[in-house]
Design a protein around this motif. Sequence first.
Motif, PDB file in Angstrom:
ATOM      1  N   GLN A 490       3.429  -0.487  12.851  1.00  0.00           N
ATOM      2  CA  GLN A 490       3.355  -0.769  11.427  1.00  0.00           C
ATOM      3  C   GLN A 490       2.647  -2.098  11.193  1.00  0.00           C
ATOM      4  OE1 GLN A 490       7.037  -1.462   9.267  1.00  0.00           O
ATOM      5  NE2 GLN A 490       6.308  -0.185   7.590  1.00  0.00           N
ATOM      6  N   LEU A 491       1.725  -2.098  10.247  1.00  0.00           N
ATOM      7  CA  LEU A 491       1.013  -3.333   9.946  1.00  0.00           C
ATOM      8  C   LEU A 491       1.976  -4.368   9.385  1.00  0.00           C
ATOM      9  CD1 LEU A 491      -2.235  -1.993   8.226  1.00  0.00           C
ATOM     10  CD2 LEU A 491      -2.037  -2.982  10.495  1.00  0.00           C
ATOM     11  N   PRO A 492       1.715  -5.650   9.614  1.00  0.00           N
ATOM     12  CA  PRO A 492       2.553  -6.688   9.000  1.00  0.00           C
ATOM     13  C   PRO A 492       2.536  -6.582   7.480  1.00  0.00           C
ATOM     14  CG  PRO A 492       1.121  -7.616  10.683  1.00  0.00           C
ATOM     15  CD  PRO A 492       0.673  -6.210  10.477  1.00  0.00           C
ATOM     16  N   ALA A 493       3.585  -7.082   6.869  1.00  0.00           N
ATOM     17  CA  ALA A 493       3.709  -6.975   5.415  1.00  0.00           C
ATOM     18  C   ALA A 493       2.553  -7.641   4.693  1.00  0.00           C
ATOM     19  CB  ALA A 493       5.030  -7.598   4.974  1.00  0.00           C
ATOM     20  N   THR A 494       2.047  -8.754   5.223  1.00  0.00           N
ATOM     21  CA  THR A 494       0.931  -9.434   4.561  1.00  0.00           C
ATOM     22  C   THR A 494      -0.319  -8.564   4.541  1.00  0.00           C
ATOM     23  OG1 THR A 494       0.420 -10.509   6.668  1.00  0.00           O
ATOM     24  CG2 THR A 494       1.775 -11.740   5.102  1.00  0.00           C
ATOM     25  N   LEU A 495      -0.582  -7.833   5.637  1.00  0.00           N
ATOM     26  CA  LEU A 495      -1.765  -6.967   5.666  1.00  0.00           C
ATOM     27  C   LEU A 495      -1.581  -5.758   4.761  1.00  0.00           C
ATOM     28  CD1 LEU A 495      -2.788  -7.013   9.453  1.00  0.00           C
ATOM     29  CD2 LEU A 495      -3.700  -8.342   7.554  1.00  0.00           C
ATOM     30  N   ARG A 496      -0.363  -5.205   4.715  1.00  0.00           N
ATOM     31  CA  ARG A 496      -0.122  -4.081   3.810  1.00  0.00           C
ATOM     32  C   ARG A 496      -0.310  -4.516   2.362  1.00  0.00           C
ATOM     33  NH1 ARG A 496       4.528  -3.500   6.994  1.00  0.00           N
ATOM     34  NH2 ARG A 496       5.887  -3.895   5.193  1.00  0.00           N
ATOM     35  N   GLN A 497       0.152  -5.715   2.058  1.00  0.00           N
ATOM     36  CA  GLN A 497      -0.015  -6.231   0.705  1.00  0.00           C
ATOM     37  C   GLN A 497      -1.496  -6.410   0.368  1.00  0.00           C
ATOM     38  OE1 GLN A 497       0.713 -10.432  -0.073  1.00  0.00           O
ATOM     39  NE2 GLN A 497       2.163  -9.860  -1.690  1.00  0.00           N
ATOM     40  N   ALA A 498      -2.265  -6.991   1.318  1.00  0.00           N
ATOM     41  CA  ALA A 498      -3.694  -7.212   1.081  1.00  0.00           C
ATOM     42  C   ALA A 498      -4.425  -5.902   0.859  1.00  0.00           C
ATOM     43  CB  ALA A 498      -4.302  -7.978   2.259  1.00  0.00           C
ATOM     44  N   GLU A 499      -4.078  -4.870   1.625  1.00  0.00           N
ATOM     45  CA  GLU A 499      -4.741  -3.573   1.448  1.00  0.00           C
ATOM     46  C   GLU A 499      -4.402  -2.966   0.099  1.00  0.00           C
ATOM     47  OE1 GLU A 499      -7.097  -1.999   3.214  1.00  0.00           O
ATOM     48  OE2 GLU A 499      -7.149  -3.941   4.219  1.00  0.00           O
ATOM     49  N   ALA A 500      -3.158  -3.117  -0.343  1.00  0.00           N
ATOM     50  CA  ALA A 500      -2.779  -2.601  -1.662  1.00  0.00           C
ATOM     51  C   ALA A 500      -3.568  -3.309  -2.765  1.00  0.00           C
ATOM     52  CB  ALA A 500      -1.279  -2.775  -1.881  1.00  0.00           C
ATOM     53  N   VAL A 501      -3.758  -4.615  -2.633  1.00  0.00           N
ATOM     54  CA  VAL A 501      -4.545  -5.375  -3.608  1.00  0.00           C
ATOM     55  C   VAL A 501      -5.992  -4.874  -3.623  1.00  0.00           C
ATOM     56  CG1 VAL A 501      -5.507  -7.649  -4.110  1.00  0.00           C
ATOM     57  CG2 VAL A 501      -3.094  -7.420  -3.506  1.00  0.00           C
ATOM     58  N   ARG A 502      -6.574  -4.695  -2.448  1.00  0.00           N
ATOM     59  CA  ARG A 502      -7.964  -4.240  -2.376  1.00  0.00           C
ATOM     60  C   ARG A 502      -8.122  -2.870  -3.039  1.00  0.00           C
ATOM     61  NH1 ARG A 502      -7.628  -6.616   3.004  1.00  0.00           N
ATOM     62  NH2 ARG A 502      -9.009  -8.436   3.099  1.00  0.00           N
ATOM     63  N   ARG A 503      -7.217  -1.939  -2.709  1.00  0.00           N
ATOM     64  CA  ARG A 503      -7.326  -0.602  -3.305  1.00  0.00           C
ATOM     65  C   ARG A 503      -7.256  -0.668  -4.830  1.00  0.00           C
ATOM     66  NH1 ARG A 503      -3.937   0.873   1.057  1.00  0.00           N
ATOM     67  NH2 ARG A 503      -2.095   0.706  -0.304  1.00  0.00           N
ATOM     68  N   ALA A 504      -6.351  -1.479  -5.339  1.00  0.00           N
ATOM     69  CA  ALA A 504      -6.182  -1.557  -6.785  1.00  0.00           C
ATOM     70  C   ALA A 504      -7.413  -2.134  -7.472  1.00  0.00           C
ATOM     71  CB  ALA A 504      -4.945  -2.395  -7.112  1.00  0.00           C
ATOM     72  N   LEU A 505      -7.954  -3.234  -6.942  1.00  0.00           N
ATOM     73  CA  LEU A 505      -9.051  -3.912  -7.638  1.00  0.00           C
ATOM     74  C   LEU A 505     -10.398  -3.245  -7.392  1.00  0.00           C
ATOM     75  CD1 LEU A 505      -8.015  -7.647  -7.203  1.00  0.00           C
ATOM     76  CD2 LEU A 505      -7.873  -6.213  -9.240  1.00  0.00           C
ATOM     77  N   ILE A 506     -10.633  -2.746  -6.191  1.00  0.00           N
ATOM     78  CA  ILE A 506     -11.886  -2.018  -5.960  1.00  0.00           C
ATOM     79  C   ILE A 506     -11.903  -0.753  -6.802  1.00  0.00           C
ATOM     80  CG2 ILE A 506     -13.214  -0.751  -4.225  1.00  0.00           C
ATOM     81  CD1 ILE A 506     -12.316  -2.860  -2.190  1.00  0.00           C
ATOM     82  N   GLY A 507     -10.747  -0.100  -6.927  1.00  0.00           N
ATOM     83  CA  GLY A 507     -10.664   1.070  -7.803  1.00  0.00           C
ATOM     84  C   GLY A 507     -10.900   0.729  -9.254  1.00  0.00           C
ATOM     85  N   ALA A 508     -10.626  -0.526  -9.649  1.00  0.00           N
ATOM     86  CA  ALA A 508     -10.859  -0.958 -11.027  1.00  0.00           C
ATOM     87  C   ALA A 508     -12.281  -1.468 -11.239  1.00  0.00           C
ATOM     88  CB  ALA A 508      -9.859  -2.056 -11.393  1.00  0.00           C
TER      89      ALA A 508
END
Length: 807
Positions: A490-508
């Motif tokens: 499992q990826l560290p929580a910081t990396l999971r958080q960063a990926e969630a941010v990227r998906r949200a903003l790139i999608g926007a």
Amino acid sequence: MKIPYKWVREFVDLDLTPPQAADRLMNAGIEVTGITPLKPADLSGVVVGEIEAIERELGAHRVVLCRVSTGRERFAVACGAPNVAVGVRAAFAPPGAVLPGGRRITVAKIRNVESQGMLCSERELGLGEEHDAGILTVDADAPLGVDLVGHLGLDDHVLDVEITPNRPDCLSVVGVARELAGLTGAPFRFPTIAVKESDEPVTGLAQVRIDAPDLCHRFTARVISGIRVASSPTWLATRLRIVGLRPISNVVDVTNYVMWELGHPLHAFDHAVVAQATIVVRRARAGERFTTLDGQERTLDGSMLVIADPERAIGIAGVMGGANTEVTGTTTRVLLESAYFLPASIRRTARALGLVTDAAYRFERGADIEGLVDASDRAAQLIAETAGGTVARGMVDAYPTPKRRVRVGLRMERVKRVLGIAPAPAEARRILTGLGLAVTEQPGDRLEVEVPSFRRDLAIEDDLVEEVIRVWGYDKIPSTLPGGALRLVQLPATLRQAEAVRRALIGAGLSEVVTPSFSDPAYDEVLRSPAAPRPIALRNPLSRDASLLRYNPLEGVLAVVATNLRKQQPNVRVFELAKVFEPAPGLPREPRWLAIAVTGARVPLAWWAKTGTEARPEPVDVFDAKGLAEHVLEALGVPAPESRAILGGGVKGFEPDCHGVLVAERVTVAEFGEVASDVRALYDIGAPVFAALLPLDEILRLTPPPVRYRPLPRYPAVQRDVAFLVGALRTVTAAEIEAFIRAEAGPLLRQLTLFDVFTFEDGRRNLAWRLTLQAEDRTLTDDEANQVQERVARRAAERFNITWRGV
């Protein structure tokens, strides 16, 4: 680094073409970025000619008519070069020769006189940029009429080699030749060094004292007397031009030549101006001023190492010599330096002074502390051959702590364990011996290797394993499937958080940027709060405007916005996952931030887009920045945050009257607003910019709500609108009204949207919300929906003393 292939082949017998040699080097980890033919395109027919006579001047501008001989023919040639003289042998293009660019030489009339050819300069031949010095001359014994390209050795190719910092042994022609010898098995020949010394001992001519042995581990000096400083012979000058160096004089050129040949930098001092013929290697004095060979006066500090005499500094150790001891046309005796300096010291000094030299480039990667003797001997030999004079007997060698040779054992079982395969011990020994390592066999398939001083990258057993396989061939490693049990990671929580941010903003529709973590001290007053600690300064910054570590997360995205606006890209929507650096005991703290910046149009210019004045798309505003922050928080599972205005405090850089925060669970999870005008002025940004900042580490500490499954609705939803008239004093915010509606509507509310805001001239506002209502077990009736609508509207009107516009 430019490596002439013919020069390499003087030290190793190779049957490889330049591209084949480059492939061998590339496969062994030595990058060759290009192969360049030396002969300029289209150059042909240029020969060596001799000026037999200067018959007469042809008017002004010193143009003269020369009689040029090629041994078989004679030509009348008009020439205005300053170095034209009887007896000079030079590059001559007779009629029919072709110069670079396809220029064909023909008989032409110059000042009403027929000129039968052309005496050529470096630039005209495409061999360099020199033109003002005159025609390209060759040695007086050069055969007349011989092809110039062949005579100068230009029928060759240059390998452009990029050397990694751990392989300084390959920063020379000999180093590359040694490498190719090891890769091909061809015999390697070190340059022949035979110094003819006089009977006069060097100890009576020079002394050396090392006052900083921690920075200078060894310093040697030789003395050559009775020299005559002049132009270098053609072969020497040509080789320097080939590798990109400008010939200066025979003495200086020899030091550069030996540096390129053997990889060790050298320096020649005018012995007559070295006080007491004594070299003192010491630290510079704080504030000491010194003029280097380039004519620039530089201020030194106590961390820098200088070469001095008892009275003054005469060189910056390992970087550049001084103008006060420069070899000139009047020099008759030189003191030749060959030394070893601590790489870190040279690196710091070169960076601090902004001096990038070939010597510093080599010293900061680590020179050969034993090979410097060969370099000194080789240079002394060549100076005596090219400048005359005699070499004093012996060498002054200050070597306080001789370095011990490193011995490393190599087990064949370790080779097999690391690589999955191993050559026979005899083959491994052949490979290592071919690379210049001294190898002895030990019992039990074990080799003991004595690492030479030029291979500073070999220290442990696995280093030798790498040497074996890169020469033996990586293709020898068998292809095998990995064994063992596979575990899900499992990826560290910081990396999971960063990926969630990227998906949200790139999608926007935003673009991610990555900027340097450095800051300009000039921005400190505007971007740093007075109560904030001083930013962390770098000890050896790349430049003055990047001498601090970043302390405000807005810096990177604002620099990107500024760059895009300068390039006429007005619509910018970017984000950065950035770290800032805060002073702390021990290592600095590095909190993570999300920075968002938007400027320009809300949507692209199109027929369907809503436009403002002058038929332009509506510009973004502060609510775009706030909406993007809320969008990210929703993607991170943060409960619906409360919006508040902020007056003072927070991250500096926003307009005070347009700066808000989002709060969840009593934690500030975002700041947003308009970037302050003084900050925009720093970056030369004329357009309004709106930004949002999210402290990712603080958000990560929040407890996300549990993920619950909700089935797709089976029954339709109904919608009702409520609108309120809010007074001009604005004693209540839209966020407060919305929070009340959510709580009052109850479990039937699925979605609440503020869809209209209208401001009257007197300051009153009309706010309208749409309620989406839905039940999981039935279809709602109109009466049920109307009851919810009326209850919510009446109680909100009573609670906040506002007018419900439904009555």
